[in-house]
Design a protein around this motif. Sequence first.
Motif, PDB file in Angstrom:
ATOM      1  N   GLU A  71       0.837  -1.198   0.000  1.00 12.47           N
ATOM      2  CA  GLU A  71       0.000   0.000   0.000  1.00 12.47           C
ATOM      3  C   GLU A  71       0.879   1.258   0.000  1.00 12.47           C
ATOM      4  O   GLU A  71       0.524   2.273  -0.623  1.00 12.47           O
ATOM      5  CB  GLU A  71      -0.910  -0.004   1.226  1.00 12.47           C
ATOM      6  N   ARG A  74       1.885   2.359  -3.507  1.00 14.22           N
ATOM      7  CA  ARG A  74       0.866   3.103  -4.264  1.00 14.22           C
ATOM      8  C   ARG A  74       0.919   4.588  -3.911  1.00 14.22           C
ATOM      9  O   ARG A  74       0.826   5.447  -4.791  1.00 14.22           O
ATOM     10  CB  ARG A  74      -0.522   2.527  -3.979  1.00 14.22           C
ATOM     11  N   THR A  75       1.067   4.864  -2.612  1.00 12.91           N
ATOM     12  CA  THR A  75       1.181   6.267  -2.187  1.00 12.91           C
ATOM     13  C   THR A  75       2.429   6.914  -2.762  1.00 12.91           C
ATOM     14  O   THR A  75       2.387   8.051  -3.262  1.00 12.91           O
ATOM     15  CB  THR A  75       1.210   6.352  -0.655  1.00 12.91           C
ATOM     16  N   LEU A  77       4.138   6.021  -5.438  1.00 12.07           N
ATOM     17  CA  LEU A  77       4.005   6.164  -6.886  1.00 12.07           C
ATOM     18  C   LEU A  77       3.103   7.347  -7.240  1.00 12.07           C
ATOM     19  O   LEU A  77       3.412   8.119  -8.159  1.00 12.07           O
ATOM     20  CB  LEU A  77       3.445   4.875  -7.484  1.00 12.07           C
ATOM     21  N   TRP A  78       2.011   7.509  -6.502  1.00 15.89           N
ATOM     22  CA  TRP A  78       1.105   8.623  -6.745  1.00 15.89           C
ATOM     23  C   TRP A  78       1.802   9.955  -6.468  1.00 15.89           C
ATOM     24  O   TRP A  78       1.678  10.898  -7.244  1.00 15.89           O
ATOM     25  CB  TRP A  78      -0.137   8.458  -5.881  1.00 15.89           C
ATOM     26  N   ASN A  79       2.542  10.027  -5.367  1.00  9.38           N
ATOM     27  CA  ASN A  79       3.300  11.248  -5.063  1.00  9.38           C
ATOM     28  C   ASN A  79       4.303  11.565  -6.167  1.00  9.38           C
ATOM     29  O   ASN A  79       4.470  12.725  -6.568  1.00  9.38           O
ATOM     30  CB  ASN A  79       4.047  11.095  -3.738  1.00  9.38           C
ATOM     31  N   THR A  80       4.971  10.531  -6.668  1.00  7.68           N
ATOM     32  CA  THR A  80       5.966  10.723  -7.720  1.00  7.68           C
ATOM     33  C   THR A  80       5.334  11.252  -8.992  1.00  7.68           C
ATOM     34  O   THR A  80       5.859  12.183  -9.628  1.00  7.68           O
ATOM     35  CB  THR A  80       6.694   9.394  -8.014  1.00  7.68           C
ATOM     36  N   LEU A  81       4.197  10.679  -9.379  1.00 12.96           N
ATOM     37  CA  LEU A  81       3.521  11.105 -10.610  1.00 12.96           C
ATOM     38  C   LEU A  81       3.033  12.551 -10.493  1.00 12.96           C
ATOM     39  O   LEU A  81       3.201  13.355 -11.415  1.00 12.96           O
ATOM     40  CB  LEU A  81       2.357  10.176 -10.920  1.00 12.96           C
ATOM     41  N   ILE A  82       2.421  12.882  -9.344  1.00  9.54           N
ATOM     42  CA  ILE A  82       1.921  14.255  -9.156  1.00  9.54           C
ATOM     43  C   ILE A  82       3.079  15.244  -9.146  1.00  9.54           C
ATOM     44  O   ILE A  82       3.025  16.286  -9.815  1.00  9.54           O
ATOM     45  CB  ILE A  82       1.112  14.354  -7.850  1.00  9.54           C
ATOM     46  N   THR A 254       8.711  10.350  -2.574  1.00 12.89           N
ATOM     47  CA  THR A 254       8.728   9.929  -3.964  1.00 12.89           C
ATOM     48  C   THR A 254       9.605   8.681  -4.090  1.00 12.89           C
ATOM     49  O   THR A 254      10.209   8.235  -3.105  1.00 12.89           O
ATOM     50  CB  THR A 254       9.275  11.044  -4.865  1.00 12.89           C
TER      51      THR A 254
END
Length: 300
Positions: A71, A74-75, A77-82, A254
């Motif tokens: 889990e 996922r956090t 990866l989401w931080n990295t993309l944003i 990230t």
Amino acid sequence: MGRDSATGQRFRGKEVLLAAALLLPNLILLAVFTYRPLVDNIRLSFFHWNLGSPRSTFVGWANYAEWFTSEDSRTVLWNTLIFTAAAVVGSMVIGLALALLLDQKLLGRGPVRSLVFAPYVLSGAAVGVAFQFIFTPNFGLVPDLLKTLGITPPNFYQHSGWALFMVTATYIWKNLGYTFVIYLAALQGRRRDLDEAAEIDAASPWTRFTKVLWPQLRPATFFLVITVMLNSFQVFDVIHTMTRGGPFGNGTTTMVYQVYQETFVNLRAGYGATVASIMFVALLIVTLLQVWVMERGRQR
């Protein structure tokens, strides 16, 4: 005829030797300091190894399975993309706007250009420390400005979303000078006759930008998308200085910061190598896709 052929072959042979003499030192340096560590990192990702232990244990794909099912991943990866998307779009849009403005014949544009570029050469850690005071809830510049406007300032250090916004805005400010300089150079190298033709045709400003100027900026834009994305994907100093990956564990963590945490904080060097290997594959795929899109655009 035979003498000319022999002379040409000797000349080409000298060119090959000269090229080899010039390229070989660089190729050796790349092999020793880039490709060898890359191969070692991929190999290490299949092991469980504590930095303080003299032995490592082969675990196969276990590290990869753990990362893709976690889990926390996922956090992260989401931080990295944003963070990456906002840094790329924000710095390029603002950089282009400033380049368009400072390409005009304005009084004092030289010193202003220097001021815009100056943050890029500063240390990321120094910028992070400076912006800590700017976003500090009690006496920071941003909270005071929001209070003046009648807006209740958020606590940038206690809310994950606002903390990610804070480090992203800080990095955009630091990186702005790079995109500004590249776009300014592209603007100064554009074809002036096309501008004159558009002016004679009484084209609107929007038409001039989209039909005349923007096509000439595409190579610079493509270059910036790749380089800014690669740089943004690897930002560590600003995040480490301002939030250390927090708040609440992974609020601003990230992938590159996760590599640091797992390798040097949690002492899981094998798992950290796994995250780094996933980063490498992701960046390689995105870069190849961008090159493919650019090549298709040239063929049209």
